[in-house]
Design a protein around this motif. Structure first.
Motif, short mmCIF file in Angstrom:
data_model
loop_
_atom_site.label_atom_id
_atom_site.label_comp_id
_atom_site.label_asym_id
_atom_site.label_seq_id
_atom_site.Cartn_x
_atom_site.Cartn_y
_atom_site.Cartn_z
N PRO A 1 -38.37 -32.41 -57.40
CA PRO A 1 -39.12 -33.04 -56.31
C PRO A 1 -38.28 -34.05 -55.53
O PRO A 1 -38.42 -34.18 -54.32
N LEU B 1 -36.05 -32.10 -53.15
CA LEU B 1 -36.91 -31.60 -52.07
C LEU B 1 -37.23 -32.72 -51.07
O LEU B 1 -37.17 -32.52 -49.85
N PHE B 2 -37.54 -33.90 -51.60
CA PHE B 2 -37.88 -35.04 -50.75
C PHE B 2 -36.67 -35.48 -49.92
O PHE B 2 -36.80 -35.76 -48.72
N LEU C 1 -44.66 -36.94 -46.51
CA LEU C 1 -45.80 -36.85 -47.43
C LEU C 1 -47.01 -36.20 -46.74
O LEU C 1 -47.73 -35.40 -47.36
N PHE D 1 -46.21 -32.43 -46.56
CA PHE D 1 -46.37 -31.81 -47.87
C PHE D 1 -47.84 -31.71 -48.27
O PHE D 1 -48.25 -30.75 -48.91
N LEU E 1 -45.90 -33.17 -54.76
CA LEU E 1 -44.61 -33.45 -55.40
C LEU E 1 -44.77 -33.50 -56.93
O LEU E 1 -43.89 -33.05 -57.66
N ILE F 1 -45.10 -29.92 -58.15
CA ILE F 1 -43.78 -29.28 -58.11
C ILE F 1 -42.96 -29.74 -59.32
O ILE F 1 -42.25 -28.93 -59.93
#
Length: 120
Positions: free
Chosen positions: A19, A22-23, A42, A45, A58, A61
């Motif tokens: 996560p 990804l962020f 955010l 997502f 998140l 994930i």
């Protein structure tokens, strides 16, 4: 003091790392900086659930990646065991595994897998 095994540590690193990566990718490609970037990521997502949904996504994930890491490590361990059986006996491998800093659950899983090869 409780000693944490290496397989548990690896699972936690994966659960946080995927996560996080990804962020960071979303942050660098968002075109925004600071709080605006975090808010937009955010919210993206989260879809219709907004920022709270993004935080939840998140987390989900992270849990999924932890499960994938656990499954993948078990498959890799089984492949290594099959190779080691060419040059070591089942009892030798069990003795070696018992000294590894891994969880009891994983040691039992390895021993159960080795029991399949005991009579061969």
């Amino acid at each position: 003091m409780k000693i944490v095994s290496l397989d548990v540590i690896a699972d936690k690193i994966v659960a946080l790392g995927v996560p996080g990566i990804l962020f960071v990718v979303a942050y660098t490609s968002s075109g925004y900086f600071g709080a605006a970037a975090i808010t937009s990521i955010l919210a993206t997502f989260g879809g219709p659930l907004g920022m709270v949904g993004g935080i939840t996504m998140l987390g989900i994930i992270g849990l999924i990646s932890q499960a994938v890491a656990q499954f993948g490590s078990n498959m890799a361990i089984k492949a290594v065991i099959r190779k080691q059986l060419n040059s070591h006996s089942v009892d030798e491998i069990k003795k070696i595994v018992s000294g590894y800093p891994i969880s009891k659950k994983l040691k039992l899983s390895v021993c159960d897998y080795l029991d399949q090869f005991e009579n061969r």
